[in-house]
Design an enzyme around this catalytic site. Structure first.
Site, short mmCIF file in Angstrom:
data_model
loop_
_atom_site.label_atom_id
_atom_site.label_comp_id
_atom_site.label_asym_id
_atom_site.label_seq_id
_atom_site.Cartn_x
_atom_site.Cartn_y
_atom_site.Cartn_z
N ASP A 107 11.56 -6.26 -11.22
CA ASP A 107 11.17 -6.67 -9.87
C ASP A 107 9.95 -7.59 -9.91
OD1 ASP A 107 10.83 -6.86 -7.13
OD2 ASP A 107 9.77 -4.95 -6.97
N ASP A 154 11.52 -13.49 -5.80
CA ASP A 154 11.52 -12.03 -5.92
C ASP A 154 12.87 -11.52 -6.42
OD1 ASP A 154 11.30 -9.31 -5.66
OD2 ASP A 154 11.05 -9.31 -3.49
#
Length: 472
Positions: free
Chosen positions: A64, A257
């Site tokens: 992440d 992201d």
């Protein structure tokens, strides 16, 4: 990394540079050993196998780039198949610090500690890392996910409970003495977004692997080191400019992201994109539920619906601020297969959604590219990924340079209430409240004759406790 000239360059780490030989105790890096070290899918994330503790416990960890804590399940959970049992590790040390992290979807609470980690398909050696063991969670571990924790690769400004918690990658750079750069390839183009969970991918720690991209790498500056915040200049649908003020694309930030599954757009931008796609596609009427994500669209399995949708292009500012480049995704990336019905129908979802606080370049776009997070030179690079193909044809493109004469010199608002600022403001407000409370206590202790008789006009409505967490 060899220094490059200009913004288009093919950075390579080779044996001649003493970096890409073999992963051995000599400390050299073998990037080929990191190829295909990820598994997963765009619907539920891509994960990396790690060994944690002594003796090692093998866990799958979600990659992440939109958060900064390294956290693993620390107790049994109905939705995880494995968890990190700290009692079985002789090297685990608890710091006794509680930590809570909230995301745009889901949250968890745990305790900070440290332990040794090894990445089987990563760099050689074991390293002591800050680890949060998750004790409680809500909508974080979901049914069907095959990962047991999260690897936050963003900057320490987002780390919880404070930026003093050294992040996983900062620890790796410091202890392993690798270059401050990593790169990411996720190979899920055209595959079901919640399929077998075995799509390939690569997380290259410490550099760039040339076999994972084609053509040139184009770099855009990181505007601020918290998320990987970049500057978007304009969007095109089917080659047509949306003609929005460029600040709309960056409201209130634009980030890269990997932990977000879709391309998320600010509401005004999202509406303009949907209208443009509907206008330029060959569909006369289309259910509004498809665009909002509440309905799937289904076609006969013999059909390829992608041919009726337009290409989507995102323009990013180049390192040379007077130039830009564009990354484009074909509909094979944003019209995503998700469900087969019977023998004849294949259903698809819309891989773009609206957002209240950011434009997020998530997996929908990232699956088209090899993305380089060059922290050392404060830039994010994009190159076409060889695995971004459907039926043998590429579904992503990079083109440039283009002039930026038609856009503002700065498309990022100078007024941004980022999380560190919110914390400073909240501490200041809490200090003020403490002073006010102390004064009130003193007034209560003063004899009644000296007390002021309050009227309705003296009442102050204090909302200082309403400091909201900034979620992804």
């Amino acid at each position: 990394l060899r220094p490059g000239s200009g913004s288009r360059q093919q950075d390579q780490l080779s044996g001649a540079d003493g970096l890409a030989l073999a992963s051995d105790p000599g400390g050299t890096l073998n990037f080929l050993a990191m190829v295909e070290n990820l598994q997963g899918d765009s619907g539920r994330g891509y994960y990396l196998e790690m060994w944690i503790g002594t003796p090692p416990q093998a866990l799958n960890i979600l990659v992440d780039t939109g958060s900064s804590n390294f956290a693993v399940a620390g107790v049994p959970d109905p939705d995880v198949t494995s968890y990190f049992n700290t009692k079985l590790s002789s090297t685990y040390k608890s710091q006794g610090i509680d930590v809570t992290v909230k995301y745009s979807q889901g949250s968890w609470t745990g305790v900070l500690g440290t332990d040794v980690i090894t990445i089987p398909k990563g760099i050689y050696g074991s390293y002591i890392i800050n680890i949060a063991t998750i004790l409680e969670s809500e909508n974080f571990f979901l049914p069907g996910v095959k990962w047991h924790g999260i690897l936050g690769l963003a900057y320490d400004a987002l780390a919880k409970p404070s930026s003093s918690v050294e992040t996983f990658f900062d620890s790796l750079v410091r202890q392993a003495k690798i270059p401050n750069i990593f790169s990411l390839q996720m190979c899920g183009a055209g595959l079901p977004v919640s399929g077998s969970g075995t799509n390939g991918g690569s997380l290259v720690l410490g550099g760039i692997e040339p076999s994972l991209y084609k053509g040139d790498i184009w770099y855009t500056p990181i505007k601020e080191e918290w998320y990987y915040q970049v500057e978007i200049l304009k969007l095109e649908v089917g080659g047509q400019n949306l003609q929005l003020d460029c600040r709309e694309y960056n409201a209130d930030k634009a980030i890269v992201d990997s932990g977000t599954t879709l391309l998320r757009l600010p509401q005004k931008v999202f509406s303009a994109v949907v209208q443009a796609i509907a206008r330029t596609s060959l569909i006369q009427e289309f259910s509004s539920g498809f665009w909002t994500g509440s309905q799937l669209a289904c076609w006969d399995k013999t059909e390829r619906p992608w041919s009726i949708f337009p290409k989507l292009s995102i323009y990013l500012r180049d390192e040379n601020s007077s130039r830009s480049f564009r990354i484009s995704i074909l509909p094979q990336l944003y019209i995503q297969p998700i469900l087969g019905i019977g023998e004849n129908l294949q259903c698809y979802r819309f891989g773009i959604s609206s957002s209240t606080n950011a434009l997020v370049i998530g997996a929908t776009v990232m699956e088209g590219f090899y993305v380089i997070f060059d922290r050392a030179q404060r830039r994010v690079g994009f190159a076409v990924s060889p695995c971004a193909e459907v039926d043998g044809s590429p579904v992503s493109e990079i083109e440039g340079p283009f002039t930026t004469a038609d856009v503002a010199s700065n498309c990022v608002s100078s007024v941004s209430f980022h999380e560190p600022v919110l914390w400073i403001a909240s501490y200041a407000l809490m200090s003020l409240c403490g002073i006010i409370l102390l004064v009130l206590i003193l007034l209560l202790l003063i004899p009644p004759r000296c007390q002021h008789r309050y009227t309705d006009n003296d009442v102050v409505n204090d909302e200082s406790s309403l400091v909201r967490h900034r979620w992804k």
